[in-house]
Design an enzyme around this catalytic site. Structure first.
Site, PDB file in Angstrom:
ATOM      1  N   HIS A 296       0.796  -1.227   0.000  1.00  0.00           N
ATOM      2  CA  HIS A 296       0.000   0.000   0.000  1.00  0.00           C
ATOM      3  C   HIS A 296       0.829   1.279   0.000  1.00  0.00           C
ATOM      4  O   HIS A 296       0.291   2.360  -0.132  1.00  0.00           O
ATOM      5  CB  HIS A 296      -0.942   0.028   1.211  1.00  0.00           C
ATOM      6  CG  HIS A 296      -0.212   0.261   2.512  1.00  0.00           C
ATOM      7  ND1 HIS A 296       0.498  -0.727   3.141  1.00  0.00           N
ATOM      8  CD2 HIS A 296      -0.075   1.370   3.278  1.00  0.00           C
ATOM      9  CE1 HIS A 296       1.042  -0.240   4.249  1.00  0.00           C
ATOM     10  NE2 HIS A 296       0.712   1.027   4.359  1.00  0.00           N
TER      11      HIS A 296
HETATM   12  C1  UD1 Z   1      -1.571   5.105   6.660  1.00  0.00           C
HETATM   13  C2  UD1 Z   1      -0.207   5.496   7.216  1.00  0.00           C
HETATM   14  C3  UD1 Z   1       0.787   4.384   6.912  1.00  0.00           C
HETATM   15  C4  UD1 Z   1       0.277   3.042   7.398  1.00  0.00           C
HETATM   16  C5  UD1 Z   1      -1.105   2.782   6.822  1.00  0.00           C
HETATM   17  C6  UD1 Z   1      -1.692   1.495   7.335  1.00  0.00           C
HETATM   18  C7  UD1 Z   1       0.295   7.898   7.171  1.00  0.00           C
HETATM   19  C8  UD1 Z   1       1.104   8.938   6.530  1.00  0.00           C
HETATM   20  N1  UD1 Z   1       0.326   6.706   6.592  1.00  0.00           N
HETATM   21  O1  UD1 Z   1      -1.439   5.023   5.253  1.00  0.00           O
HETATM   22  O2  UD1 Z   1       1.996   4.669   7.584  1.00  0.00           O
HETATM   23  O3  UD1 Z   1       1.166   2.035   6.981  1.00  0.00           O
HETATM   24  O4  UD1 Z   1      -1.978   3.862   7.206  1.00  0.00           O
HETATM   25  O5  UD1 Z   1      -2.897   1.201   6.693  1.00  0.00           O
HETATM   26  O6  UD1 Z   1      -0.307   8.144   8.183  1.00  0.00           O
HETATM   27  N2  UD1 Z   1      -8.923   4.856   2.874  1.00  0.00           N
HETATM   28  C9  UD1 Z   1     -10.153   4.254   2.842  1.00  0.00           C
HETATM   29  N3  UD1 Z   1     -10.688   3.822   4.007  1.00  0.00           N
HETATM   30  C10 UD1 Z   1     -10.059   3.984   5.214  1.00  0.00           C
HETATM   31  C11 UD1 Z   1      -8.815   4.611   5.218  1.00  0.00           C
HETATM   32  C12 UD1 Z   1      -8.247   5.042   4.051  1.00  0.00           C
HETATM   33  O7  UD1 Z   1     -10.749   4.082   1.785  1.00  0.00           O
HETATM   34  O8  UD1 Z   1     -10.617   3.571   6.237  1.00  0.00           O
HETATM   35  C13 UD1 Z   1      -8.331   5.302   1.591  1.00  0.00           C
HETATM   36  C14 UD1 Z   1      -8.622   6.756   1.298  1.00  0.00           C
HETATM   37  O9  UD1 Z   1      -8.787   6.916  -0.073  1.00  0.00           O
HETATM   38  C15 UD1 Z   1      -7.361   7.458   1.702  1.00  0.00           C
HETATM   39  C16 UD1 Z   1      -6.296   6.419   1.418  1.00  0.00           C
HETATM   40  O10 UD1 Z   1      -6.908   5.175   1.686  1.00  0.00           O
HETATM   41  O11 UD1 Z   1      -7.137   8.642   1.009  1.00  0.00           O
HETATM   42  C17 UD1 Z   1      -5.075   6.577   2.249  1.00  0.00           C
HETATM   43  O12 UD1 Z   1      -5.401   6.632   3.632  1.00  0.00           O
HETATM   44  P1  UD1 Z   1      -4.406   7.390   4.659  1.00  0.00           P
HETATM   45  O13 UD1 Z   1      -4.853   7.197   6.053  1.00  0.00           O
HETATM   46  O14 UD1 Z   1      -4.178   8.788   4.207  1.00  0.00           O
HETATM   47  O15 UD1 Z   1      -3.030   6.657   4.461  1.00  0.00           O
HETATM   48  P2  UD1 Z   1      -2.702   5.105   4.329  1.00  0.00           P
HETATM   49  O16 UD1 Z   1      -2.221   4.851   2.960  1.00  0.00           O
HETATM   50  O17 UD1 Z   1      -3.803   4.265   4.869  1.00  0.00           O
END
Ligand code: UD1
Length: 389
Positions: free
Chosen positions: A204
């Site tokens: 991811h």
């Molecule tokens: C975040 C952490 C990363 C960790 C990962 C575990 C940061 C910078 N990154 O990355 O270190 O390894 O979590 O999962 O904090 N989304 C959904 N549903 C959710 C959450 C996210 O659809 O419940 C999608 C959204 O489109 C969002 C994208 O995933 O924009 C990224 O989510 P985000 O929390 O920004 O970062 P992660 O890639 O999950």
């Protein structure tokens, strides 16, 4: 005594669970704030239920967004809660945006901060997590180290030994607690994998899935790997979005199975039975090392070098042929015994509670120089804009 924990993203929840249990056992008032960085049921609530974490006392509902927006939203919504509750200590976990945001708010309000999983460094400033780690450590009063190499990283940034507590790895506390239940579930059998060799895959990181050329290499590697072993790929929502956006396709039947994100127990049951894990996650590098399962981490560096020097982890570049060659070697190598890593013993949260409640210290009992072999050259004394001291 009031302790307030801030969590927001999936890997935070596994770290919170054992700390909450230990604090509650000691009669400490433990307030849990969920920022809402992760919000899908299978990325958040499912973990609270499976790991017996009480529902959060406050939910900030921040959701997704750019790094600046997400960090700023957490800060704005957390500030009044922290100002009102004024805990003796705020605990933050790991390296996600919620971690950094909460630490900034607490530091400005003069609330003491404890950082669980402190001192890890990849040396890679292109990872948002590295920025989060360095700044959070700089702001924290109590640094809870998961492994000995973390001390050399912190010392290299001018942080005094008096702030460091070598407590061990809280992820392993949760794993040890959950393993009997996870094994009893026997998810491999339920998924028709009895007697079959299979690989678990999670990817991811922006570095792997944002660039279509890189992601295509990974997809090709997985398709070819599935000719060798069954491949299960529980897919993070951002990975699914990128796959679609890049117009890439993975076969939806046969030996390569794309799944929704899995719960903790189901994932642990599968990882424990896997012949190989291919990942870019931080936690899986540790979990596979503890379990003795070969792991390929598709990244140029790791903030968890102990999983390579003492565990089963190997780094591999995001190139199809490199991944396939490394997978071939790893599949031939399942270790007969689980590696033993110092203080990855299921008691890290207990040590954290003893520091908080009883003023105990968990010092490093050897000179710091002895820690350097665990630390990759790139992760020592990272230049960073905050300077030292
Ligand atoms: C975040 C952490 C990363 C960790 C990962 C575990 C940061 C910078 N990154 O990355 O270190 O390894 O979590 O999962 O904090 N989304 C959904 N549903 C959710 C959450 C996210 O659809 O419940 C999608 C959204 O489109 C969002 C994208 O995933 O924009 C990224 O989510 P985000 O929390 O920004 O970062 P992660 O890639 O999950």
């Amino acid at each position: 005594m009031r302790v307030l924990s801030v969590v927001g993203a999936r890997p935070n929840f596994m770290k919170l669970a054992p700390v909450d249990r230990e604090l509650v056992k000691r009669g400490i008032e433990h307030v849990i704030v969920h920022t809402g960085q992760h919000y899908d049921r299978d990325m958040s609530d499912a973990f609270f239920e499976e790991l017996w974490i009480p529902a959060p006392d406050h939910h900030l509902g921040v959701g997704s967004g750019s790094h600046a927006r997400q960090t700023a939203e957490v800060m704005q919504r957390l500030e009044p809660i922290l100002a009102e509750l004024r805990p003796e200590i705020l605990l933050v976990y790991g390296d996600v945006n919620s971690t950094l945001a909460a630490a900034l708010v607490a530091a400005k309000l003069g609330v003491r901060i404890g950082h669980v999983e402190s001192g890890l460094r990849s040396g890679d400033w292109t990872m948002p997590e590295e920025i989060n780690r360095v700044v959070t450590d700089r702001l924290s009063d109590l640094l809870f180290l998961p492994s000995r190499d973390a001390a050399a990283n912190l010392a290299g940034e001018g942080i005094g030994l008096d702030r460091m507590h070598f407590v061990g790895n809280v992820m392993i506390d949760t794993l040890s607690w959950a393993l009997p239940q996870a094994l009893a579930l026997d998810v491999p059998a339920r998924r028709g994998l009895s007697g079959k060799r299979f690989a678990m895959v999670t990817l991811h990181r922006p570095g792997n899935v944002d660039d279509p050329v890189v992601f295509r290499e990974l997809v090709e590697a997985l398709v070819l790997l599935a000719e060798r072993v069954v491949v299960l790929f529980p897919m993070h929502p951002r990975t699914r979005q990128r796959l679609q956006a890049h117009g890439l396709r993975l076969p939806d039947d046969g030996p390569l199975q794309v799944l929704e994100p899995l719960g903790y127990m189901e994932m642990l049951s599968l990882v424990a039975g896997a012949a190989l894990v291919v990942t870019d996650s931080g936690g899986l590098q540790e979990e596979t090392s503890f379990l003795g399962v070969p792991c390929l981490t598709v990244r140029p560096s790791t903030e968890r070098p102990i999983t390579c020097t003492h565990g089963t982890n190997r780094l591999v570049l995001p190139k199809r042929d490199a991944i396939l060659a490394a997978a071939e070697r790893a599949l031939a190598r399942r270790s007969p015994a689980r590696p033993v890593i110092e203080r990855w013993d299921g008691r890290a949260a207990e040590r954290i509670a003893r520091v908080l409640c009883d003023d105990e210290r968990f010092e490093l009992d050897v000179p710091l120089a002895a820690t350097s072999p665990h630390t990759p050259r790139r992760a020592v004394a990272i230049p960073h804009p905050l300077g030292t001291g």
